[in-house]
Write a protein that holds these residues in place. Structure first.
Motif, PDB file in Angstrom:
ATOM      1  N   GLU A  97       0.810  -1.210   0.000  1.00  0.00           N
ATOM      2  CA  GLU A  97       0.000   0.000   0.000  1.00  0.00           C
ATOM      3  C   GLU A  97       0.850   1.270   0.000  1.00  0.00           C
ATOM      4  OE1 GLU A  97      -2.528  -3.244   1.885  1.00  0.00           O
ATOM      5  OE2 GLU A  97      -0.420  -2.629   1.869  1.00  0.00           O
ATOM      6  N   HIS A  98       1.996   1.238   0.699  1.00  0.00           N
ATOM      7  CA  HIS A  98       2.902   2.392   0.698  1.00  0.00           C
ATOM      8  C   HIS A  98       3.326   2.748  -0.722  1.00  0.00           C
ATOM      9  CE1 HIS A  98       3.472   3.367   4.859  1.00  0.00           C
ATOM     10  NE2 HIS A  98       3.919   2.170   5.192  1.00  0.00           N
ATOM     11  N   ALA A  99       3.698   1.713  -1.493  1.00  0.00           N
ATOM     12  CA  ALA A  99       4.195   1.948  -2.851  1.00  0.00           C
ATOM     13  C   ALA A  99       3.098   2.518  -3.746  1.00  0.00           C
ATOM     14  CB  ALA A  99       4.727   0.645  -3.435  1.00  0.00           C
ATOM     15  N   VAL A 100       1.899   1.935  -3.658  1.00  0.00           N
ATOM     16  CA  VAL A 100       0.804   2.415  -4.502  1.00  0.00           C
ATOM     17  C   VAL A 100       0.467   3.871  -4.163  1.00  0.00           C
ATOM     18  CG1 VAL A 100      -1.623   2.104  -5.115  1.00  0.00           C
ATOM     19  CG2 VAL A 100      -0.149   0.104  -4.837  1.00  0.00           C
ATOM     20  N   LEU A 101       0.415   4.187  -2.867  1.00  0.00           N
ATOM     21  CA  LEU A 101       0.134   5.566  -2.456  1.00  0.00           C
ATOM     22  C   LEU A 101       1.243   6.509  -2.930  1.00  0.00           C
ATOM     23  CD1 LEU A 101      -1.558   7.643  -1.010  1.00  0.00           C
ATOM     24  CD2 LEU A 101      -0.506   6.929   1.158  1.00  0.00           C
ATOM     25  N   ALA A 102       2.489   6.045  -2.876  1.00  0.00           N
ATOM     26  CA  ALA A 102       3.605   6.868  -3.343  1.00  0.00           C
ATOM     27  C   ALA A 102       3.485   7.164  -4.835  1.00  0.00           C
ATOM     28  CB  ALA A 102       4.930   6.170  -3.045  1.00  0.00           C
ATOM     29  N   PHE A 103       3.078   6.157  -5.617  1.00  0.00           N
ATOM     30  CA  PHE A 103       2.907   6.359  -7.056  1.00  0.00           C
ATOM     31  C   PHE A 103       1.824   7.405  -7.325  1.00  0.00           C
ATOM     32  CE2 PHE A 103       5.886   3.291  -7.697  1.00  0.00           C
ATOM     33  CZ  PHE A 103       5.501   1.969  -7.561  1.00  0.00           C
ATOM     34  N   LEU A 104       0.706   7.287  -6.604  1.00  0.00           N
ATOM     35  CA  LEU A 104      -0.386   8.234  -6.799  1.00  0.00           C
ATOM     36  C   LEU A 104       0.026   9.647  -6.397  1.00  0.00           C
ATOM     37  CD1 LEU A 104      -3.334   6.040  -5.451  1.00  0.00           C
ATOM     38  CD2 LEU A 104      -2.975   6.746  -7.821  1.00  0.00           C
ATOM     39  N   THR A 105       0.723   9.759  -5.259  1.00  0.00           N
ATOM     40  CA  THR A 105       1.176  11.072  -4.803  1.00  0.00           C
ATOM     41  C   THR A 105       2.136  11.697  -5.805  1.00  0.00           C
ATOM     42  OG1 THR A 105       0.978  10.328  -2.499  1.00  0.00           O
ATOM     43  CG2 THR A 105       2.274  12.307  -2.897  1.00  0.00           C
ATOM     44  N   SER A 106       3.051  10.889  -6.331  1.00  0.00           N
ATOM     45  CA  SER A 106       4.010  11.379  -7.323  1.00  0.00           C
ATOM     46  C   SER A 106       3.296  11.856  -8.579  1.00  0.00           C
ATOM     47  CB  SER A 106       5.008  10.269  -7.664  1.00  0.00           C
ATOM     48  OG  SER A 106       5.899  10.694  -8.675  1.00  0.00           O
ATOM     49  N   HIS A 107       2.279  11.117  -8.988  1.00  0.00           N
ATOM     50  CA  HIS A 107       1.519  11.494 -10.181  1.00  0.00           C
ATOM     51  C   HIS A 107       0.856  12.855 -10.007  1.00  0.00           C
ATOM     52  CE1 HIS A 107      -1.226  11.307 -13.563  1.00  0.00           C
ATOM     53  NE2 HIS A 107      -2.265  11.370 -12.746  1.00  0.00           N
ATOM     54  N   TYR A 108       0.183  13.043  -8.863  1.00  0.00           N
ATOM     55  CA  TYR A 108      -0.506  14.309  -8.653  1.00  0.00           C
ATOM     56  C   TYR A 108       0.465  15.454  -8.370  1.00  0.00           C
ATOM     57  CZ  TYR A 108      -4.982  12.054  -9.043  1.00  0.00           C
ATOM     58  OH  TYR A 108      -6.061  11.371  -9.549  1.00  0.00           O
ATOM     59  N   ARG A 109       1.634  15.132  -7.827  1.00  0.00           N
ATOM     60  CA  ARG A 109       2.660  16.170  -7.687  1.00  0.00           C
ATOM     61  C   ARG A 109       3.097  16.665  -9.056  1.00  0.00           C
ATOM     62  NH1 ARG A 109       7.001  13.500  -5.622  1.00  0.00           N
ATOM     63  NH2 ARG A 109       7.923  13.373  -7.693  1.00  0.00           N
ATOM     64  N   THR A 110       3.304  15.722  -9.969  1.00  0.00           N
ATOM     65  CA  THR A 110       3.701  16.119 -11.328  1.00  0.00           C
ATOM     66  C   THR A 110       2.619  16.961 -11.980  1.00  0.00           C
ATOM     67  OG1 THR A 110       5.049  14.118 -11.590  1.00  0.00           O
ATOM     68  CG2 THR A 110       4.367  15.248 -13.603  1.00  0.00           C
ATOM     69  N   LEU A 111       1.354  16.553 -11.830  1.00  0.00           N
ATOM     70  CA  LEU A 111       0.257  17.342 -12.388  1.00  0.00           C
ATOM     71  C   LEU A 111       0.246  18.749 -11.787  1.00  0.00           C
ATOM     72  CD1 LEU A 111      -2.761  14.831 -12.480  1.00  0.00           C
ATOM     73  CD2 LEU A 111      -1.325  15.556 -14.385  1.00  0.00           C
ATOM     74  N   PHE A 112       0.443  18.816 -10.470  1.00  0.00           N
ATOM     75  CA  PHE A 112       0.449  20.120  -9.797  1.00  0.00           C
ATOM     76  C   PHE A 112       1.581  20.995 -10.322  1.00  0.00           C
ATOM     77  CE2 PHE A 112      -0.088  23.295  -6.692  1.00  0.00           C
ATOM     78  CZ  PHE A 112       1.131  23.573  -6.102  1.00  0.00           C
ATOM     79  N   GLU A 113       2.780  20.427 -10.451  1.00  0.00           N
ATOM     80  CA  GLU A 113       3.926  21.193 -10.934  1.00  0.00           C
ATOM     81  C   GLU A 113       3.720  21.658 -12.368  1.00  0.00           C
ATOM     82  OE1 GLU A 113       7.093  18.444 -10.252  1.00  0.00           O
ATOM     83  OE2 GLU A 113       7.402  19.080  -8.173  1.00  0.00           O
ATOM     84  N   VAL A 114       3.176  20.782 -13.200  1.00  0.00           N
ATOM     85  CA  VAL A 114       2.906  21.169 -14.588  1.00  0.00           C
ATOM     86  C   VAL A 114       1.870  22.294 -14.621  1.00  0.00           C
ATOM     87  CG1 VAL A 114       1.890  20.396 -16.778  1.00  0.00           C
ATOM     88  CG2 VAL A 114       3.563  18.953 -15.596  1.00  0.00           C
ATOM     89  N   SER A 115       0.847  22.189 -13.757  1.00  0.00           N
ATOM     90  CA  SER A 115      -0.211  23.199 -13.743  1.00  0.00           C
ATOM     91  C   SER A 115       0.315  24.575 -13.339  1.00  0.00           C
ATOM     92  CB  SER A 115      -1.340  22.782 -12.800  1.00  0.00           C
ATOM     93  OG  SER A 115      -0.955  22.911 -11.441  1.00  0.00           O
ATOM     94  N   GLU A 116       1.413  24.590 -12.572  1.00  0.00           N
ATOM     95  CA  GLU A 116       1.962  25.851 -12.069  1.00  0.00           C
ATOM     96  C   GLU A 116       3.112  26.387 -12.916  1.00  0.00           C
ATOM     97  OE1 GLU A 116      -0.816  26.241  -9.399  1.00  0.00           O
ATOM     98  OE2 GLU A 116       0.884  27.635  -9.284  1.00  0.00           O
ATOM     99  N   THR A 117       3.486  25.655 -13.950  1.00  0.00           N
ATOM    100  CA  THR A 117       4.650  26.033 -14.762  1.00  0.00           C
ATOM    101  C   THR A 117       4.198  26.490 -16.143  1.00  0.00           C
ATOM    102  OG1 THR A 117       5.938  24.340 -13.602  1.00  0.00           O
ATOM    103  CG2 THR A 117       6.894  25.267 -15.614  1.00  0.00           C
ATOM    104  N   ARG A 118       4.655  27.653 -16.551  1.00  0.00           N
ATOM    105  CA  ARG A 118       4.307  28.181 -17.859  1.00  0.00           C
ATOM    106  C   ARG A 118       5.387  27.847 -18.882  1.00  0.00           C
ATOM    107  NH1 ARG A 118       1.972  34.287 -16.558  1.00  0.00           N
ATOM    108  NH2 ARG A 118       0.255  33.614 -15.190  1.00  0.00           N
ATOM    109  N   GLY A 119       4.984  27.858 -20.149  1.00  0.00           N
ATOM    110  CA  GLY A 119       5.929  27.587 -21.223  1.00  0.00           C
ATOM    111  C   GLY A 119       5.421  26.499 -22.144  1.00  0.00           C
ATOM    112  N   SER A 120       6.173  26.231 -23.188  1.00  0.00           N
ATOM    113  CA  SER A 120       5.815  25.172 -24.135  1.00  0.00           C
ATOM    114  C   SER A 120       5.955  23.814 -23.464  1.00  0.00           C
ATOM    115  CB  SER A 120       6.729  25.235 -25.363  1.00  0.00           C
ATOM    116  OG  SER A 120       8.066  24.931 -24.982  1.00  0.00           O
ATOM    117  N   ASP A 121       5.417  22.783 -24.094  1.00  0.00           N
ATOM    118  CA  ASP A 121       5.556  21.425 -23.564  1.00  0.00           C
ATOM    119  C   ASP A 121       7.028  21.062 -23.401  1.00  0.00           C
ATOM    120  OD1 ASP A 121       2.818  21.256 -23.637  1.00  0.00           O
ATOM    121  OD2 ASP A 121       2.733  20.044 -25.468  1.00  0.00           O
ATOM    122  N   GLU A 122       7.837  21.432 -24.389  1.00  0.00           N
ATOM    123  CA  GLU A 122       9.261  21.118 -24.347  1.00  0.00           C
ATOM    124  C   GLU A 122       9.948  21.851 -23.203  1.00  0.00           C
ATOM    125  OE1 GLU A 122       7.598  20.128 -28.175  1.00  0.00           O
ATOM    126  OE2 GLU A 122       7.572  22.007 -27.032  1.00  0.00           O
TER     127      GLU A 122
END
Length: 327
Positions: free
Chosen positions: A238-263
């Motif tokens: 369960e620790h690993a699965v929760l870590a994967f989910l947290t990492s995924h939403y962290r990436t989404l959050f960081e992308v949502s807060e970062t401006r610029g092209s995809d590259e």
């Protein structure tokens, strides 16, 4: 016949009754699509019908009668029966007489995910054309994948194709998806090398994590719980699965807060592929920035709490799932 032989067979003509059976869902779906295309139906509202197996078995006589209905403004009618597993008695009473004298304008597809005990072996029945959609050997899948890439305007090294089959754990649907991605990344005339596969195609374990997070992003609870259960029974806790989910939403959050092209965003955040940033932005657009932020902070809190002993790992994961799907 094997799924890979179906296209050639259809050039010679349609059979009145097909059994499309095997555990590879991608092959089953595409076998159905290929036969549908060969039927050239222009009035699907009138000339295509789908049945579920249990419904058929409730009234076999009505089902057989439906097979003998003539098409309306088309040359063929297509009848699909999913999950139809007749007993030998049902075969002898209903289906055998029909296969011996089928309606010439009807094409019947029986679509099953595999054989079942105590049912008739339709694969061996006279009058039934069997399309084998079982998982293929690595060699056969490599030939199929090479052809698939060529159809998308790509050339490929043989060792790269074999490596991709292994990375995808012989999953045809995923190989198709990865080929589409490579076609976008490399463009018309691009060459797929071993280095490209190693850089761009995630190994199967990583793909399980990707499937899990994408199911969460779509709000697809059925797929999410099936994938999570599979992961929990295959070495992840369960620790690993929760870590994967947290990492995924962290990436989404960081992308949502970062401006610029995809590259530019990919480079700034250390994401391997600009394509991944594009897909993340599509997810953010669907969920909304506030929802992404809220999910990330809550899952981060639960993950820290589970590590420090404030929550049990099972309780933390359950709370995270509840937040994702029910909050």
């Amino acid at each position: 016949m094997k799924f890979t032989e179906l296209a050639k067979s259809l050039k010679e003509g349609l059979s009145p009754v097909y059994l499309i059976e095997g555990e590879e869902a991608y092959f089953r779906d595409h076998a159905v699509d290929a036969i549908r295309k060969a039927c050239a139906i222009t009035q699907p509202v009138f000339n295509e019908t789908r049945y579920e197996g249990e419904r058929v078995k409730d009234d076999f006589s009505a089902f057989i009668a439906a097979l003998n209905v003539l098409p309306f403004f088309d040359e063929k009618r297509l009848v699909r029966a999913y999950g139809l597993y007749p007993t030998e008695k049902e075969w002898d009473k209903f289906l055998k007489p029909y296969t011996e004298n089928p309606c010439p304008t009807t094409v019947l597809l029986i679509v099953n995910d595999g054989k079942r005990a105590n049912t008739a072996d339709l694969r061996r029945k006279k009058g039934v054309t069997f399309v084998d959609c079982s998982r293929e050997s690595e060699e056969t899948l490599s030939r199929w994948l090479f052809s698939l890439m060529r159809g998308r305007g790509l050339s490929a090294d043989s060792d790269a194709v074999s490596l991709m089959v292994r990375y995808c754990a012989s999953n045809a649907a995923r190989m198709r998806s990865e080929t589409e991605k490579l076609a976008v990344l490399l463009g018309e005339g691009g060459r797929v090398t071993r280095a490209v596969i190693e850089e761009q195609v995630a190994k199967d374990a990583e793909y399980k994590i990707y499937e899990l997070t994408q199911a969460a992003a779509r709000g697809d609870g059925a797929a999410f719980f099936e994938i999570m259960e599979d992961m929990l029974t295959k070495g992840y806790d369960e620790h690993a699965v929760l870590a994967f989910l947290t990492s995924h939403y962290r990436t989404l959050f960081e992308v949502s807060e970062t401006r610029g092209s995809d590259e530019a965003v990919a480079k700034a955040l250390g994401i391997k592929q600009a394509y991944a940033v594009k897909k993340n932005r599509e997810t953010i657009s669907r969920l909304g920035k506030e929802r992404v932020r809220d999910l990330y902070f809550r899952l981060y809190e639960l993950s820290c709490g589970a590590k420090s002993g404030v929550y049990s790992k099972t309780g933390a994961l359950s709370a995270a799932v509840g937040k994702i799907f029910f909050a």
